[in-house]
Scaffold this motif. Structure first.
Motif, PDB file in Angstrom:
ATOM      1  N   GLY A  11       0.828  -1.206   0.000  1.00 48.89           N
ATOM      2  CA  GLY A  11       0.000   0.000   0.000  1.00 48.89           C
ATOM      3  C   GLY A  11       0.859   1.252   0.000  1.00 48.89           C
ATOM      4  N   ALA A  14      -0.597   7.263   2.420  1.00 44.18           N
ATOM      5  CA  ALA A  14       0.042   8.080   3.448  1.00 44.18           C
ATOM      6  C   ALA A  14       0.790   7.209   4.469  1.00 44.18           C
ATOM      7  CB  ALA A  14      -1.029   8.927   4.149  1.00 44.18           C
ATOM      8  N   ALA A  15       0.112   6.223   5.029  1.00 39.23           N
ATOM      9  CA  ALA A  15       0.707   5.415   6.094  1.00 39.23           C
ATOM     10  C   ALA A  15       1.859   4.576   5.556  1.00 39.23           C
ATOM     11  CB  ALA A  15      -0.360   4.524   6.731  1.00 39.23           C
ATOM     12  N   GLU A  34       2.544  -1.010  -4.521  1.00 36.38           N
ATOM     13  CA  GLU A  34       1.290  -0.264  -4.709  1.00 36.38           C
ATOM     14  C   GLU A  34       0.646  -0.803  -5.980  1.00 36.38           C
ATOM     15  OE1 GLU A  34      -0.793   2.207  -3.370  1.00 36.38           O
ATOM     16  OE2 GLU A  34      -1.893   1.749  -5.214  1.00 36.38           O
ATOM     17  N   HIS A  35      -0.646  -1.182  -5.891  1.00 36.67           N
ATOM     18  CA  HIS A  35      -1.237  -1.802  -7.075  1.00 36.67           C
ATOM     19  C   HIS A  35      -1.770  -0.792  -8.101  1.00 36.67           C
ATOM     20  CE1 HIS A  35      -5.581  -2.346  -5.309  1.00 36.67           C
ATOM     21  NE2 HIS A  35      -5.132  -1.139  -5.158  1.00 36.67           N
ATOM     22  N   GLY A  47      -8.518  17.206   0.830  1.00 36.40           N
ATOM     23  CA  GLY A  47      -8.637  18.620   1.207  1.00 36.40           C
ATOM     24  C   GLY A  47      -8.807  19.529   0.004  1.00 36.40           C
ATOM     25  N   ASN A  52      -5.537  18.458   3.927  1.00 36.45           N
ATOM     26  CA  ASN A  52      -5.649  18.840   5.352  1.00 36.45           C
ATOM     27  C   ASN A  52      -4.853  17.781   6.130  1.00 36.45           C
ATOM     28  OD1 ASN A  52      -8.468  18.836   7.681  1.00 36.45           O
ATOM     29  ND2 ASN A  52      -6.422  19.667   7.872  1.00 36.45           N
ATOM     30  N   SER A 171      -9.141  -1.346  -1.772  1.00 31.03           N
ATOM     31  CA  SER A 171      -9.397  -2.793  -1.881  1.00 31.03           C
ATOM     32  C   SER A 171      -9.581  -3.377  -0.489  1.00 31.03           C
ATOM     33  CB  SER A 171      -8.236  -3.492  -2.585  1.00 31.03           C
ATOM     34  OG  SER A 171      -7.206  -3.809  -1.661  1.00 31.03           O
ATOM     35  N   GLU A 344     -15.395   9.545   2.758  1.00 35.22           N
ATOM     36  CA  GLU A 344     -13.986   9.936   2.856  1.00 35.22           C
ATOM     37  C   GLU A 344     -13.172   8.860   3.563  1.00 35.22           C
ATOM     38  OE1 GLU A 344     -12.613  13.721   4.082  1.00 35.22           O
ATOM     39  OE2 GLU A 344     -13.839  14.773   2.610  1.00 35.22           O
ATOM     40  N   GLU A 373      -5.573   3.433   7.817  1.00 31.30           N
ATOM     41  CA  GLU A 373      -7.033   3.326   7.837  1.00 31.30           C
ATOM     42  C   GLU A 373      -7.545   1.889   7.889  1.00 31.30           C
ATOM     43  OE1 GLU A 373      -8.802   6.096   4.994  1.00 31.30           O
ATOM     44  OE2 GLU A 373     -10.544   4.771   4.956  1.00 31.30           O
ATOM     45  N   GLY A 383      -8.386  16.512   9.365  1.00 30.92           N
ATOM     46  CA  GLY A 383      -6.953  16.233   9.387  1.00 30.92           C
ATOM     47  C   GLY A 383      -6.570  15.084  10.305  1.00 30.92           C
ATOM     48  N   PHE A 386      -5.285  11.695   8.484  1.00 26.30           N
ATOM     49  CA  PHE A 386      -3.880  11.695   8.059  1.00 26.30           C
ATOM     50  C   PHE A 386      -2.955  11.626   9.279  1.00 26.30           C
ATOM     51  CE2 PHE A 386      -4.988  13.515   3.727  1.00 26.30           C
ATOM     52  CZ  PHE A 386      -4.641  12.338   3.067  1.00 26.30           C
TER      53      PHE A 386
HETATM   54  C1  LIG Z   1     -11.825  12.573  -1.135  1.00 25.22           C
HETATM   55  C2  LIG Z   1     -11.076  12.365   0.146  1.00 25.22           C
HETATM   56  C3  LIG Z   1     -10.541  13.450   0.813  1.00 25.22           C
HETATM   57  C4  LIG Z   1      -9.878  13.265   2.028  1.00 25.22           C
HETATM   58  N1  LIG Z   1      -9.355  14.344   2.653  1.00 25.22           N
HETATM   59  C5  LIG Z   1      -8.714  14.190   3.834  1.00 25.22           C
HETATM   60  C6  LIG Z   1      -8.093  15.290   4.483  1.00 25.22           C
HETATM   61  O1  LIG Z   1      -8.045  16.408   3.945  1.00 25.22           O
HETATM   62  N2  LIG Z   1      -7.529  15.070   5.707  1.00 25.22           N
HETATM   63  C7  LIG Z   1      -7.498  13.824   6.294  1.00 25.22           C
HETATM   64  O2  LIG Z   1      -6.953  13.685   7.401  1.00 25.22           O
HETATM   65  N3  LIG Z   1      -8.006  12.758   5.677  1.00 25.22           N
HETATM   66  C8  LIG Z   1      -8.607  12.908   4.455  1.00 25.22           C
HETATM   67  N4  LIG Z   1      -9.119  11.806   3.819  1.00 25.22           N
HETATM   68  C9  LIG Z   1      -8.888  10.483   4.433  1.00 25.22           C
HETATM   69  C10 LIG Z   1      -7.434  10.053   4.152  1.00 25.22           C
HETATM   70  O3  LIG Z   1      -7.172  10.198   2.767  1.00 25.22           O
HETATM   71  C11 LIG Z   1      -7.197   8.594   4.563  1.00 25.22           C
HETATM   72  O4  LIG Z   1      -7.627   8.360   5.872  1.00 25.22           O
HETATM   73  C12 LIG Z   1      -5.719   8.248   4.438  1.00 25.22           C
HETATM   74  O5  LIG Z   1      -5.313   8.414   3.097  1.00 25.22           O
HETATM   75  C13 LIG Z   1      -5.445   6.832   4.898  1.00 25.22           C
HETATM   76  O6  LIG Z   1      -4.119   6.520   4.619  1.00 25.22           O
HETATM   77  P1  LIG Z   1      -3.706   5.000   4.349  1.00 25.22           P
HETATM   78  O7  LIG Z   1      -2.289   5.057   3.909  1.00 25.22           O
HETATM   79  O8  LIG Z   1      -4.086   4.169   5.485  1.00 25.22           O
HETATM   80  O9  LIG Z   1      -4.627   4.551   3.129  1.00 25.22           O
HETATM   81  P2  LIG Z   1      -4.656   5.086   1.631  1.00 25.22           P
HETATM   82  O10 LIG Z   1      -4.177   6.483   1.557  1.00 25.22           O
HETATM   83  O11 LIG Z   1      -6.011   4.770   1.135  1.00 25.22           O
HETATM   84  O12 LIG Z   1      -3.584   4.183   0.892  1.00 25.22           O
HETATM   85  C14 LIG Z   1      -3.760   2.809   0.685  1.00 25.22           C
HETATM   86  C15 LIG Z   1      -3.018   2.444  -0.574  1.00 25.22           C
HETATM   87  O13 LIG Z   1      -3.010   1.038  -0.702  1.00 25.22           O
HETATM   88  C16 LIG Z   1      -3.238   0.712  -2.058  1.00 25.22           C
HETATM   89  N5  LIG Z   1      -3.731  -0.653  -2.082  1.00 25.22           N
HETATM   90  C17 LIG Z   1      -4.941  -1.120  -1.716  1.00 25.22           C
HETATM   91  N6  LIG Z   1      -4.979  -2.443  -1.879  1.00 25.22           N
HETATM   92  C18 LIG Z   1      -3.772  -2.823  -2.358  1.00 25.22           C
HETATM   93  C19 LIG Z   1      -3.221  -4.064  -2.727  1.00 25.22           C
HETATM   94  N7  LIG Z   1      -3.903  -5.202  -2.639  1.00 25.22           N
HETATM   95  N8  LIG Z   1      -1.940  -4.106  -3.199  1.00 25.22           N
HETATM   96  C20 LIG Z   1      -1.203  -2.952  -3.294  1.00 25.22           C
HETATM   97  N9  LIG Z   1      -1.697  -1.748  -2.961  1.00 25.22           N
HETATM   98  C21 LIG Z   1      -2.960  -1.687  -2.494  1.00 25.22           C
HETATM   99  C22 LIG Z   1      -4.231   1.748  -2.526  1.00 25.22           C
HETATM  100  O14 LIG Z   1      -4.234   1.868  -3.938  1.00 25.22           O
HETATM  101  C23 LIG Z   1      -3.711   2.992  -1.822  1.00 25.22           C
HETATM  102  O15 LIG Z   1      -2.760   3.677  -2.608  1.00 25.22           O
HETATM  103  C24 LIG Z   1      -9.751  11.957   2.582  1.00 25.22           C
HETATM  104  C25 LIG Z   1     -10.258  10.871   1.891  1.00 25.22           C
HETATM  105  C26 LIG Z   1     -10.915  11.057   0.685  1.00 25.22           C
HETATM  106  C27 LIG Z   1     -11.432   9.843  -0.038  1.00 25.22           C
END
Ligand SMILES: Cc1cc2nc3c(=O)[nH]c(=O)nc-3n(C[C@H](O)[C@H](O)[C@H](O)COP(=O)(O)OP(=O)(O)OC[C@H]3O[C@@H](n4cnc5c(N)ncnc54)[C@H](O)[C@@H]3O)c2cc1C
Length: 400
Positions: A11, A14-15, A34-35, A47, A52, A171, A344, A373, A383, A386
């Motif tokens: 993945g 952000a995380a 990353e897929h 944001g 944000n 996913s 979101e 997430e 925010g 994130f």
């Molecule tokens: C429209 C929108 C606006 C937002 N705005 C804000 C904001 O301003 N502030 C805020 O705090 N939060 C915001 N959020 C929430 C925030 O984006 C998420 O909580 C945050 O991105 C979570 O980070 P993550 O790394 O856990 O997951 P993600 O950022 O979702 O990253 C997960 C990654 O894993 C990849 N992935 C999934 N399955 C697989 C697989 N099987 N193999 C390889 N890769 C895979 C996905 O393609 C993705 O790139 C927003 C969300 C949305 C949808």
């Protein structure tokens, strides 16, 4: 691509990116899969394109989880001040908006560039688009089958996010891996999402689409309320107030809306009775949009509707009391949310009792980590989500 690494991260959001950078900079050999064709797509669109990225005021009570205290350890280890220090080091200009929310001045791309620079500094190998099809226990950790071949990793981090916005890569892979290893997953549900109503109930209010009003909003099963703007839509309600409360709402419960949160509405209406010759609708328009006042009165049945254009002095106290009580606590039961297409975030996920709060590693499978997430930690709008990604990514990155 390396075939043996210290850590494989699944993945590139952000995380995952931040975790990879932290581990890489500690000298670990890290590969991230990353897929999608692009990394960090959610950061890009977040944001309104300005990301944000955190909030000045972050505490455990800003998160929803089966164990509300779970996030505290990670937030303490890598908190708001730490992230701000990082973005200042990268000279990213930012500003504070509503209620402590911090946004980039220019574009979310600045945050992505920063994460990529940190990954480069840690010699992280970023592999995309590449799918991981399976993860099993191997001789010295875990073995991953990917579209780029097989790889052995001492440790694996699942950072695949939630189910929101499937068209940009969401996913259920993370939940499937958790279940495969016997970890409990709390049913994922759309959160920070608009709510909708049955078409016939909503018909009178559909005309109000585009109208916004400041409200206090709550829901049946929770004591949490929010003072924010509500936005009428063709199918229901949206805006920050509704997104916030949607995380606390469960199907079947009602939503309670106070359209005059700052005042004792009945006392005000009675006072105005002696002071003005205006109609009831015009008096109400001091506190809520006039069209909303009209449609709301119309929807209360013919007796109340007939009062809208009567002078307030002619409206009886009993009717005023009914109207004031209704506008201070309008109860409506949504038929559902707009779902993962519009949400979101995703509420639920890998149960926190399965994870060590200090490292985000599985208690039963050391070396298998879940961050961001995909974990049952859901932040409010503003925010917080994130910040959870940064904090959980950091503690896992330090433990790899
Ligand atoms: C429209 C929108 C606006 C937002 N705005 C804000 C904001 O301003 N502030 C805020 O705090 N939060 C915001 N959020 C929430 C925030 O984006 C998420 O909580 C945050 O991105 C979570 O980070 P993550 O790394 O856990 O997951 P993600 O950022 O979702 O990253 C997960 C990654 O894993 C990849 N992935 C999934 N399955 C697989 C697989 N099987 N193999 C390889 N890769 C895979 C996905 O393609 C993705 O790139 C927003 C969300 C949305 C949808």
């Amino acid at each position: 691509m390396l075939t043996e690494v210290d850590a494989a991260i699944v993945g590139g959001g952000a995380a995952g990116l931040w975790c990879a950078a932290v581990a890489g900079r500690r000298g670990k050999r890290v590969v991230l899969f990353e897929h999608s064709a692009r990394l960090a797509e959610k950061i890009r669109i977040s944001g309104g394109g300005r990301c944000n990225f955190t909030n000045r005021d972050v505490a455990a009570h800003n998160f929803v989880s089966e164990d509300p205290a779970f996030c505290e350890a990670a937030l303490r280890r890598f908190g708001v001040a730490d992230f701000i220090r990082l973005i200042k080091r990268h000279r990213i200009a930012f500003h504070e908006k509503h209620k402590g929310q911090l946004f980039c001045d220019e574009s979310s791309e600045a945050i992505i560039r920063m994460l990529l620079a940190e990954c480069r500094a840690g010699a992280v190998e970023l592999v995309y688009p590449a799918s991981v099809s399976s993860i099993v226990r191997g001789d010295c950790g875990y073995r991953l089958e990917t579209t780029r071949g097989r790889i052995d990793a001492k440790k694996v981090v699942i950072a695949t996010g939630g189910l929101s916005i499937p068209k940009i890569g969401a996913s259920d892979f993370g939940y499937r891996i958790a279940r495969q290893f016997g970890l409990r997953v709390i049913e994922p549900r759309a959160a920070l999402v608009p709510l909708k109503f049955p078409q016939d109930t909503w018909r009178p209010f559909a005309e109000l689409a585009g109208i916004a009003a400041p409200v206090r909003i709550g829901t049946g099963g929770s004591t949490q309320t929010f003072l924010e703007d509500l936005l009428f839509t063709h199918r229901g309600i949206s805006g920050p107030a509704v997104l916030q409360i949607s995380t606390f709402w469960t199907p079947g419960q009602d939503i309670s809306i106070d359209f005059a949160p700052a005042i004792d509405l009945l006392a005000e209406l009675k006072r105005q009775k002696d002071q003005t010759r205006q109609t009831l609708a015009t008096v109400l328009a001091q506190w809520l949009p006039r069209r909303l006042a009209h449609e709301w009165l119309n929807a209360q049945g013919p007796e109340i509707a007939a009062l809208a254009e009567r002078k307030i002095a002619e409206v009886g106290n009993r009717a005023l009391a009914l109207i004031a009580a209704g506008l201070k606590d309008w109860r409506i039961v949504p038929s559902g949310s707009e779902g993962f297409q519009k949400a979101e975030v995703t509420r639920g996920g890998v149960a926190t009792c399965e994870l060590d709060a200090d490292t985000l590693s599985s208690r039963d499978h050391p070396g298998l980590f879940f961050i961001g997430e995909v974990v049952d930690v859901t932040g409010w709008l503003g925010g917080y989500n994130f910040q959870w990604a940064w904090s959980s990514g950091f503690v896992a990155g330090e433990a790899l």
